[in-house]
Motif scaffolding. Structure first.
Motif, PDB file in Angstrom:
ATOM      1  N   HIS A   1       0.809  -1.209   0.000  1.00  0.00           N
ATOM      2  CA  HIS A   1       0.000   0.000   0.000  1.00  0.00           C
ATOM      3  C   HIS A   1       0.850   1.271   0.000  1.00  0.00           C
ATOM      4  CE1 HIS A   1      -3.580  -2.356   0.697  1.00  0.00           C
ATOM      5  NE2 HIS A   1      -3.045  -2.902   1.768  1.00  0.00           N
ATOM      6  N   ASN A   2       2.076   1.170   0.432  1.00  0.00           N
ATOM      7  CA  ASN A   2       2.843   2.374   0.714  1.00  0.00           C
ATOM      8  C   ASN A   2       4.317   2.134   0.437  1.00  0.00           C
ATOM      9  OD1 ASN A   2       3.752   4.853   2.056  1.00  0.00           O
ATOM     10  ND2 ASN A   2       4.395   3.491   3.697  1.00  0.00           N
ATOM     11  N   LYS A   3       4.905   2.973  -0.420  1.00  0.00           N
ATOM     12  CA  LYS A   3       6.338   2.855  -0.701  1.00  0.00           C
ATOM     13  C   LYS A   3       7.141   3.950  -0.023  1.00  0.00           C
ATOM     14  CE  LYS A   3       5.961   0.241  -4.978  1.00  0.00           C
ATOM     15  NZ  LYS A   3       6.341   0.128  -6.406  1.00  0.00           N
ATOM     16  N   MET A   4       6.444   4.833   0.710  1.00  0.00           N
ATOM     17  CA  MET A   4       7.163   5.854   1.462  1.00  0.00           C
ATOM     18  C   MET A   4       7.818   5.234   2.687  1.00  0.00           C
ATOM     19  SD  MET A   4       4.764   9.253   1.476  1.00  0.00           S
ATOM     20  CE  MET A   4       5.952  10.075   2.545  1.00  0.00           C
ATOM     21  N   GLY A   5       9.076   5.564   2.913  1.00  0.00           N
ATOM     22  CA  GLY A   5       9.753   5.113   4.117  1.00  0.00           C
ATOM     23  C   GLY A   5      10.352   3.724   4.033  1.00  0.00           C
ATOM     24  N   MET A   6      10.290   3.078   2.867  1.00  0.00           N
ATOM     25  CA  MET A   6      10.844   1.730   2.762  1.00  0.00           C
ATOM     26  C   MET A   6      12.356   1.729   2.960  1.00  0.00           C
ATOM     27  SD  MET A   6       8.585   0.050  -0.339  1.00  0.00           S
ATOM     28  CE  MET A   6       9.339  -1.573  -0.197  1.00  0.00           C
ATOM     29  N   GLY A   7      13.036   2.763   2.437  1.00  0.00           N
ATOM     30  CA  GLY A   7      14.481   2.848   2.629  1.00  0.00           C
ATOM     31  C   GLY A   7      14.853   3.061   4.083  1.00  0.00           C
ATOM     32  N   ASP A   8      14.072   3.882   4.783  1.00  0.00           N
ATOM     33  CA  ASP A   8      14.317   4.098   6.211  1.00  0.00           C
ATOM     34  C   ASP A   8      14.059   2.819   6.999  1.00  0.00           C
ATOM     35  OD1 ASP A   8      14.909   6.859   5.899  1.00  0.00           O
ATOM     36  OD2 ASP A   8      12.765   7.301   5.804  1.00  0.00           O
ATOM     37  N   ALA A   9      13.022   2.090   6.621  1.00  0.00           N
ATOM     38  CA  ALA A   9      12.703   0.836   7.303  1.00  0.00           C
ATOM     39  C   ALA A   9      13.811  -0.191   7.079  1.00  0.00           C
ATOM     40  CB  ALA A   9      11.361   0.297   6.802  1.00  0.00           C
ATOM     41  N   PHE A  10      14.295  -0.281   5.840  1.00  0.00           N
ATOM     42  CA  PHE A  10      15.409  -1.193   5.555  1.00  0.00           C
ATOM     43  C   PHE A  10      16.628  -0.834   6.406  1.00  0.00           C
ATOM     44  CE2 PHE A  10      19.469  -1.936   3.494  1.00  0.00           C
ATOM     45  CZ  PHE A  10      19.429  -3.304   3.285  1.00  0.00           C
ATOM     46  N   THR A  11      16.951   0.455   6.424  1.00  0.00           N
ATOM     47  CA  THR A  11      18.113   0.914   7.186  1.00  0.00           C
ATOM     48  C   THR A  11      17.955   0.595   8.668  1.00  0.00           C
ATOM     49  OG1 THR A  11      18.456   2.707   5.589  1.00  0.00           O
ATOM     50  CG2 THR A  11      19.563   2.920   7.714  1.00  0.00           C
ATOM     51  N   SER A  12      16.739   0.759   9.189  1.00  0.00           N
ATOM     52  CA  SER A  12      16.484   0.445  10.599  1.00  0.00           C
ATOM     53  C   SER A  12      16.708  -1.035  10.877  1.00  0.00           C
ATOM     54  CB  SER A  12      15.049   0.842  10.966  1.00  0.00           C
ATOM     55  OG  SER A  12      14.842   2.229  10.819  1.00  0.00           O
ATOM     56  N   GLY A  13      16.135  -1.881  10.042  1.00  0.00           N
ATOM     57  CA  GLY A  13      16.291  -3.319  10.238  1.00  0.00           C
ATOM     58  C   GLY A  13      17.734  -3.772  10.083  1.00  0.00           C
ATOM     59  N   PHE A  14      18.405  -3.275   9.056  1.00  0.00           N
ATOM     60  CA  PHE A  14      19.817  -3.609   8.835  1.00  0.00           C
ATOM     61  C   PHE A  14      20.643  -3.201  10.053  1.00  0.00           C
ATOM     62  CE2 PHE A  14      24.121  -3.035   7.451  1.00  0.00           C
ATOM     63  CZ  PHE A  14      24.336  -3.957   6.446  1.00  0.00           C
ATOM     64  N   SER A  15      20.376  -2.012  10.572  1.00  0.00           N
ATOM     65  CA  SER A  15      21.137  -1.488  11.706  1.00  0.00           C
ATOM     66  C   SER A  15      20.984  -2.361  12.941  1.00  0.00           C
ATOM     67  CB  SER A  15      20.676  -0.059  12.031  1.00  0.00           C
ATOM     68  OG  SER A  15      20.910   0.805  10.942  1.00  0.00           O
ATOM     69  N   ILE A  16      19.749  -2.751  13.233  1.00  0.00           N
ATOM     70  CA  ILE A  16      19.500  -3.578  14.409  1.00  0.00           C
ATOM     71  C   ILE A  16      20.200  -4.924  14.268  1.00  0.00           C
ATOM     72  CG2 ILE A  16      17.716  -4.855  15.659  1.00  0.00           C
ATOM     73  CD1 ILE A  16      17.825  -1.886  16.362  1.00  0.00           C
ATOM     74  N   ALA A  17      20.095  -5.543  13.106  1.00  0.00           N
ATOM     75  CA  ALA A  17      20.753  -6.836  12.887  1.00  0.00           C
ATOM     76  C   ALA A  17      22.265  -6.701  13.030  1.00  0.00           C
ATOM     77  CB  ALA A  17      20.394  -7.377  11.511  1.00  0.00           C
ATOM     78  N   LEU A  18      22.815  -5.610  12.516  1.00  0.00           N
ATOM     79  CA  LEU A  18      24.252  -5.376  12.616  1.00  0.00           C
ATOM     80  C   LEU A  18      24.681  -5.195  14.068  1.00  0.00           C
ATOM     81  CD1 LEU A  18      26.867  -4.847  10.923  1.00  0.00           C
ATOM     82  CD2 LEU A  18      26.311  -2.407  11.088  1.00  0.00           C
ATOM     83  N   CYS A  19      23.906  -4.422  14.824  1.00  0.00           N
ATOM     84  CA  CYS A  19      24.237  -4.181  16.238  1.00  0.00           C
ATOM     85  C   CYS A  19      24.221  -5.470  17.059  1.00  0.00           C
ATOM     86  CB  CYS A  19      23.267  -3.171  16.843  1.00  0.00           C
ATOM     87  SG  CYS A  19      23.539  -1.463  16.320  1.00  0.00           S
ATOM     88  N   HIS A  20      23.442  -6.441  16.619  1.00  0.00           N
ATOM     89  CA  HIS A  20      23.383  -7.721  17.331  1.00  0.00           C
ATOM     90  C   HIS A  20      24.407  -8.719  16.799  1.00  0.00           C
ATOM     91  CE1 HIS A  20      20.042  -7.067  20.084  1.00  0.00           C
ATOM     92  NE2 HIS A  20      19.385  -6.449  19.119  1.00  0.00           N
ATOM     93  N   GLY A  21      25.319  -8.247  15.936  1.00  0.00           N
ATOM     94  CA  GLY A  21      26.437  -9.074  15.499  1.00  0.00           C
ATOM     95  C   GLY A  21      26.151 -10.062  14.399  1.00  0.00           C
ATOM     96  N   ASN A  22      25.101  -9.864  13.632  1.00  0.00           N
ATOM     97  CA  ASN A  22      24.759 -10.793  12.556  1.00  0.00           C
ATOM     98  C   ASN A  22      25.609 -10.548  11.318  1.00  0.00           C
ATOM     99  OD1 ASN A  22      22.137 -12.359  13.419  1.00  0.00           O
ATOM    100  ND2 ASN A  22      21.866 -10.247  14.135  1.00  0.00           N
ATOM    101  N   PRO A  23      25.848 -11.574  10.505  1.00  0.00           N
ATOM    102  CA  PRO A  23      26.588 -11.384   9.255  1.00  0.00           C
ATOM    103  C   PRO A  23      25.803 -10.526   8.271  1.00  0.00           C
ATOM    104  CG  PRO A  23      25.715 -13.615   9.395  1.00  0.00           C
ATOM    105  CD  PRO A  23      25.484 -12.987  10.732  1.00  0.00           C
ATOM    106  N   VAL A  24      26.502  -9.995   7.276  1.00  0.00           N
ATOM    107  CA  VAL A  24      25.911  -9.040   6.349  1.00  0.00           C
ATOM    108  C   VAL A  24      24.668  -9.589   5.656  1.00  0.00           C
ATOM    109  CG1 VAL A  24      26.275  -7.848   4.148  1.00  0.00           C
ATOM    110  CG2 VAL A  24      27.986  -7.676   5.959  1.00  0.00           C
ATOM    111  N   ASP A  25      24.728 -10.842   5.202  1.00  0.00           N
ATOM    112  CA  ASP A  25      23.567 -11.370   4.471  1.00  0.00           C
ATOM    113  C   ASP A  25      22.325 -11.430   5.355  1.00  0.00           C
ATOM    114  OD1 ASP A  25      24.702 -13.407   5.995  1.00  0.00           O
ATOM    115  OD2 ASP A  25      24.096 -14.990   4.594  1.00  0.00           O
ATOM    116  N   GLU A  26      22.496 -11.718   6.645  1.00  0.00           N
ATOM    117  CA  GLU A  26      21.357 -11.734   7.560  1.00  0.00           C
ATOM    118  C   GLU A  26      20.852 -10.318   7.829  1.00  0.00           C
ATOM    119  OE1 GLU A  26      19.617 -14.278   8.793  1.00  0.00           O
ATOM    120  OE2 GLU A  26      20.842 -15.624   7.563  1.00  0.00           O
TER     121      GLU A  26
END
Length: 295
Positions: A241-266
């Protein structure tokens, strides 16, 4: 994808706004008047989106930005507080109104006009005011809806304390080489790479910044070079329904996974999953998922 028991601490330096979305049958042509069948107001701004996004995913978040001394500014601040974001370092200015964005949404695409206003009055001194928190941060996030001098200064401060920096290179501007070199990761849109990095082929740019540059497009796909091959990950859904903010959402999710020590693909997979969640709802912030929604 693993989530550790420790709560990541993230500093977001960026923009905030109130978005007015006009839903129409088609985008107006020059000199054409169209009727909107619905208007909606949402909280937005790339910085505030990422602050809310990472907070909902379990981070302790400090937001550094600037709002006007007006009712919209108070609404933005109250919303961030309600989302659990620390706003102790949000500056207020009498010289401009709170940032706004005007969006025409039609045929699955958005035409957006941003009025940065108070966001352009964010100063390096406002970042310095929060310096004591940089020493204990796990990650610093920045975007490009604030003055470039503030972006550069934030990176220098993060470098002083040897902290990871994530950059969402939007809206597209040429990034200083010092920012590119120090960043732990950079997220950019596929059609804006030359603006951000210069007139070089997309493949060459990605190969130069292996496991650092993550290229996004509107199908919720992410492409990157892992040092030996190009990787491509995509997940979308008919119910978008909405494509606004998808890049911000991706960045948020990527950041959290990175902070928890996950590999890049995860990190990429989790970022895409968070982005898909926001695309199924209305509003760049209101559709952001909580950590419990992801498992």
């Amino acid at each position: 994808m693993t989530i550790s028991a420790e709560q990541p601490k993230i500093i977001v330096v960026g923009s905030s706004s109130v978005d007015l979305v006009l839903n129409t049958q088609h985008h107006p042509m020059p000199n054409e008047t169209v009727m909107a069948y619905r208007s909606e107001n949402f909280f937005g701004g790339k910085g505030a989106n990422q602050a809310v996004g990472t907070a909902r995913l379990g981070a302790s978040v400090y937001f550094i930005g600037c709002v006007g001394m007006d009712p919209l500014g108070q609404q933005v601040m109250r919303n961030l507080v309600d989302e659990g974001v620390n706003v102790g370092f949000v500056a207020e200015t009498e010289n401009a109104a709170t940032g706004t964005a005007y969006v025409t949404a039609a045929e699955g695409k958005n035409a957006i006009v941003v009025v940065p206003a108070a966001n352009l009055f964010l100063r390096t001194k406002d970042v310095d005011a929060a310096e004591q928190y940089f020493s204990s941060a796990d990650l610093v996030l920045i975007q490009l809806e604030i003055p470039m001098e503030v972006v550069e200064h934030t990176v220098k401060l993060a470098k002083k304390y040897n902290k990871k920096v994530g950059v969402y290179a939007a809206p597209a501007l040429k990034l200083p080489q010092e920012v590119i070199d120090y960043a732990s990761f950079i997220v950019a849109k596929s059609y804006e790479l030359k603006t951000v990095f210069g007139d070089v082929s997309s493949e060459e740019i990605m190969k130069k910044y292996a496991d650092k540059l993550f290229v996004r497009d509107d199908t919720n796909s992410t492409t990157y070079f892992n040092g030996s091959e190009m990787k491509y990950y995509r997940n979308d859904h008919d119910d978008v329904h909405n494509k606004m903010g998808m890049g911000d959402a991706f960045t948020s999710g990527f950041s959290i996974a990175l902070c928890h020590g996950n590999p890049v693909d995860e990190c990429v997979k989790f970022g895409n999953a968070v982005s898909l969640k926001v695309a199924k709802n209305r509003g760049s912030q209101s559709g952001l998922p909580y950590l419990k929604d992801m498992f």
